[in-house]
Design a protein around this motif. Structure first.
Motif, mmCIF file in Angstrom:
data_model
loop_
_atom_site.group_PDB
_atom_site.id
_atom_site.type_symbol
_atom_site.label_atom_id
_atom_site.label_comp_id
_atom_site.label_asym_id
_atom_site.label_seq_id
_atom_site.Cartn_x
_atom_site.Cartn_y
_atom_site.Cartn_z
ATOM 1 N N VAL A 1 66.405 81.852 101.414
ATOM 2 C CA VAL A 1 67.396 82.580 102.210
ATOM 3 C C VAL A 1 67.952 83.776 101.437
ATOM 4 O O VAL A 1 68.100 84.876 101.975
ATOM 5 C CB VAL A 1 68.541 81.631 102.628
ATOM 6 C CG1 VAL A 1 69.746 82.413 103.123
ATOM 7 C CG2 VAL A 1 68.061 80.689 103.723
ATOM 8 N N LEU A 2 68.274 83.574 100.172
ATOM 9 C CA LEU A 2 68.830 84.660 99.370
ATOM 10 C C LEU A 2 67.833 85.802 99.244
ATOM 11 O O LEU A 2 68.192 86.981 99.439
ATOM 12 C CB LEU A 2 69.214 84.132 97.988
ATOM 13 C CG LEU A 2 69.757 85.169 96.997
ATOM 14 C CD1 LEU A 2 71.033 85.821 97.534
ATOM 15 C CD2 LEU A 2 70.004 84.531 95.635
ATOM 16 N N ALA A 3 66.578 85.488 98.932
ATOM 17 C CA ALA A 3 65.569 86.534 98.778
ATOM 18 C C ALA A 3 65.324 87.269 100.091
ATOM 19 O O ALA A 3 65.258 88.509 100.126
ATOM 20 C CB ALA A 3 64.266 85.924 98.253
ATOM 21 N N ALA A 4 65.211 86.507 101.180
ATOM 22 C CA ALA A 4 64.937 87.145 102.479
ATOM 23 C C ALA A 4 66.117 87.998 102.937
ATOM 24 O O ALA A 4 65.928 89.078 103.508
ATOM 25 C CB ALA A 4 64.631 86.067 103.511
ATOM 26 N N THR A 5 67.328 87.536 102.691
ATOM 27 C CA THR A 5 68.505 88.293 103.112
ATOM 28 C C THR A 5 68.667 89.565 102.287
ATOM 29 O O THR A 5 68.926 90.649 102.828
ATOM 30 C CB THR A 5 69.774 87.430 102.969
ATOM 31 O OG1 THR A 5 69.616 86.233 103.734
ATOM 32 C CG2 THR A 5 71.005 88.178 103.461
ATOM 33 N N ALA A 6 68.524 89.437 100.975
ATOM 34 C CA ALA A 6 68.733 90.590 100.103
ATOM 35 C C ALA A 6 67.643 91.643 100.251
ATOM 36 O O ALA A 6 67.902 92.844 100.099
ATOM 37 C CB ALA A 6 68.811 90.126 98.650
ATOM 38 N N GLY B 1 68.453 87.211 109.624
ATOM 39 C CA GLY B 1 68.575 88.482 110.327
ATOM 40 C C GLY B 1 67.316 89.326 110.250
ATOM 41 O O GLY B 1 67.281 90.441 110.770
ATOM 42 N N ALA B 2 66.276 88.803 109.616
ATOM 43 C CA ALA B 2 64.995 89.501 109.552
ATOM 44 C C ALA B 2 64.153 89.143 110.771
ATOM 45 O O ALA B 2 64.353 88.109 111.404
ATOM 46 C CB ALA B 2 64.256 89.123 108.284
#
Length: 464
Positions: free
Chosen positions: A178-183, A214-215
Motif C-alpha cells: 500500500v505504501l509503495a503503490a500510494t507514494a 487511488g491508483a
C-alpha cells in the motif's frame, strides 16, 4: 402431654406428599446455608492472601478481583466450601493476562498462519523483552539528538542484502504494498499481469488492495501467458508503477510464460516486486521461490516481503531498494501510520544478526533426523500403553510460501480422537487429522520440545 421442640433443631420441612389438603406449605433452607454464607471469605481478606496477591502483580487487580467475586458466589451457592475459596480462586485464574494460548505446531506446516507463522528465536525474544522499556528507538546517543528510527534494524537489513541501498520497515507486507503503490502511483496507473491477480487467505485480494490506494489497475496479458511486450504496450505517460506479484500459494504450469524483472526494468517506470515470503538469498530447497537479492540485481526499484515467513522474524513488512525511491516512501505521510513499533524492530534486528531462527533451522534439518525423532516419540508412547506408530510424512512450507514444495518429515500416528483431546490440553497441541488418524508431524516442532509433545499426549491419555 405437650411436646416441647428443641429450639436448636431445624424446622421440619413439609412436602406435598405428606401435608393435609389445604394446609400451608413450609419450606425451610438447608440447615447450614446461612452459616455457610456468613463464613464466605471477605474480598479484602482474599486479595491479601500472599498467593493471590502475587497473581495480582501478574494479572492486575481487576481480573483477580472478578475471579474472587465469582468464587465467593460459588461458595454462597454451596458449590465449594468456604475454606476452599482461596484455592478455587488460584485454580480459576489464567496463567497470563492475555487470553491467547501457546500451541505446539504438529501440523507439518512450517509457517502456519493461524498459529502466528514464524516462531521467534531466543535472541529475538530476548530483544523484545529488552525493548519493552525506554530505549534509543529514535535517538542518537552520541549527539543526544533525534536519530533514524530503528537505525540498527535498517543497518542489519542492508548487511543481509548488500545490493539494497536502503531499507524501510512497516507493520506487514500488505502495508508495504500500500505504501509503495500510494507514494508512487496514486491517481495514476499500476501495470500488472492478469496471471498475478491473486487472492490469498480470508478472501484477501491483492488487486483490491492496490485499487484502494487511488491508483487505476491496467491489466496485461492473460492468466497463463504474459510477455514483456504486453507490459511495454501498456506503459504510457500515465503509468506510475509496474507491479510484479509473487503467486504465493498456487502455481500455474503447462503452456505458460511470464516476463522477468530484468525485462521490465528498462521500461521507464519504477518496478515493485512483491516477493511475499521473505527469502533474502536463493535457497537450494526452494529453487522457484523469488529472493530479494536476485530481484534487486535484476533491476527492481523496490522489493517487499513479509518478515514472519521464511525470514523467521516478527510480523512486519520489509521494503528494500534504491535510496531515492525508498526516501520517497519514507517521506510520504502514510508511512507514519504504517511504521513498525519498537518491539518489532528489536525482534527483526535480532533475527537478522543472531543465530539461525527456528524456521531456518527446521528447513535445513536432515529429513532422516525428523524420522528418527518421530520413531523415538512413538516408542515412548507405546511403552505407556498408547496406540502409536511412526511414519513418513510430507510437510509443507505454508504461509503463502513455496507452493508445491514438499518437505520430507516424520510423524506419529495416533487414534483420531486425540485430535480434539490434544487441542484442549495444556499445552494445546495441533496435529493433522487425516486418513482415520491424528498425525503429529515433527517438522515445525523444536527438537527440544519433543518431550513436551510426548507429555501432552500422555496427559490427555490419563484424563480419558
Amino acid at each position: 402431654m405437650t411436646a416441647h421442640r428443641d429450639p436448636t433443631a431445624p424446622e421440619p420441612t413439609t412436602t406435598h406428599g405428606d401435608r393435609a389438603a389445604g394446609a400451608p406449605t413450609t419450606t425451610v433452607a438447608a440447615p447450614n446455608a446461612a452459616g455457610t454464607r456468613r463464613r464466605v471469605p471477605r474480598t479484602d481478606v482474599l486479595l491479601a492472601d500472599p498467593a493471590i496477591a502475587r497473581r495480582v502483580a501478574d494479572l492486575g487487580r481487576d481480573l483477580v478481583k472478578a475471579t474472587v467475586t465469582e468464587m465467593q458466589q460459588r461458595c454462597r451457592d454451596g458449590a465449594i466450601a468456604p475454606e476452599s475459596v482461596p484455592a478455587a480462586v488460584l485454580d480459576a485464574l489464567p496463567p497470563r493476562a492475555a487470553t491467547g494460548r501457546p500451541v505446539v505446531n504438529a501440523t507439518g506446516v512450517l509457517l502456519h498462519t493461524n498459529l502466528g507463522r514464524a516462531p521467534l528465536s531466543a535472541a529475538a525474544r530476548a530483544a523484545v523483552a529488552a525493548s519493552c522499556g525506554t530505549g534509543d528507538l529514535e535517538l542518537d546517543l552520541r549527539t543526544g539528538r533525534r536519530g533514524v528510527r530503528g537505525a540498527g534494524t535498517l543497518a542489519a537489513l542492508r548487511a543481509a542484502v548488500p545490493v539494497a541501498q536502503a531499507a524501510l520497515v512497516v507493520n506487514n507486507n500488505a502495508a508495504a504494498v500500500v505504501l509503495a503503490a500510494t507514494a508512487l502511483a496514486a491517481g495514476r496507473e499500476i501495470v500488472l499481469s492478469r496471471g498475478e491477480l491473486v487472492q490469498i487467505g480470508d478472501g484477501f485480494r491483492l488487486p483490491d488492495l492496490l485499487a484502494s490506494t487511488g491508483a487505476r489497475l491496467h491489466e496485461v496479458g492473460t492468466t497463463n501467458w504474459t510477455s514483456a511486450e504486453d507490459y511495454r504496450a501498456a506503459v504510457g505517460p500515465d503509468a506510475g508503477l509496474i507491479v510484479k506479484l509473487h503467486r504465493s500459494n498456487f502455481t500455474i504450469s503447462g503452456f505458460t510464460a511470464e516476463a522477468g524483472i530484468g525485462e521490465l526494468a528498462g521500461l521507464g517506470v519504477p518496478v515493485l516486486a512483491d516477493l511475499g515470503s521473505g527469502l533474502l538469498v536463493p535457497h537450494p530447497l526452494l529453487p522457484d521461490e523469488p529472493d530479494a537479492t536476485t530481484a534487486l540485481r535484476e533491476g527492481a526499484d523496490v522489493v517487499c516481503f513479509s518478515a514472519d515467513k521464511l525470514l523467521g522474524g516478527p510480523q512486519a513488512g520489509v521494503l528494500l531498494g534504491n535510496a531515492a525511491t525508498l526516501d520517497r516512501l519514507r517521506r510520504h505521510p502514510l508511512y507514519r501510520a504504517l511504521r513498525a513499533d519498537k518491539m518489532t524492530l528489536a525482534a527483526l534486528e535480532a533475527t537478522l544478526r543472531g543465530p539461525a531462527p527456528p524456521v531456518a533451522a527446521a528447513l535445513d534439518a536432515d529429513p532422516a533426523d525428523r524420522m528418527r525423532r518421530a520413531t523415538a516419540l512413538a516408542h515412548l508412547l507405546r511403552a505407556s500403553g498408547i496406540e502409536a506408530a511412526a511414519e513418513r510424512s510430507d510437510g509443507v512450507v505454508g504461509g503463502g510460501s513455496a507452493p508445491g514444495v514438499r518437505l520430507v518429515s516424520g510423524a506419529v500416528r495416533l487414534p483420531t480422537r486425540y485430535g480434539e483431546l490434544l487441542r484442549g490440553g495444556d499445552p494445546a497441541v495441533l496435529g493433522r487429522v487425516a486418513d482415520d488418524g491424528c498425525l503429529l508431524d515433527v517438522l515445525a516442532v523444536d527438537p527440544a520440545d519433543d518431550r513436551l509433545l510426548a507429555d501432552a499426549v500422555l496427559a490427555v491419555a490419563r484424563c480419558r
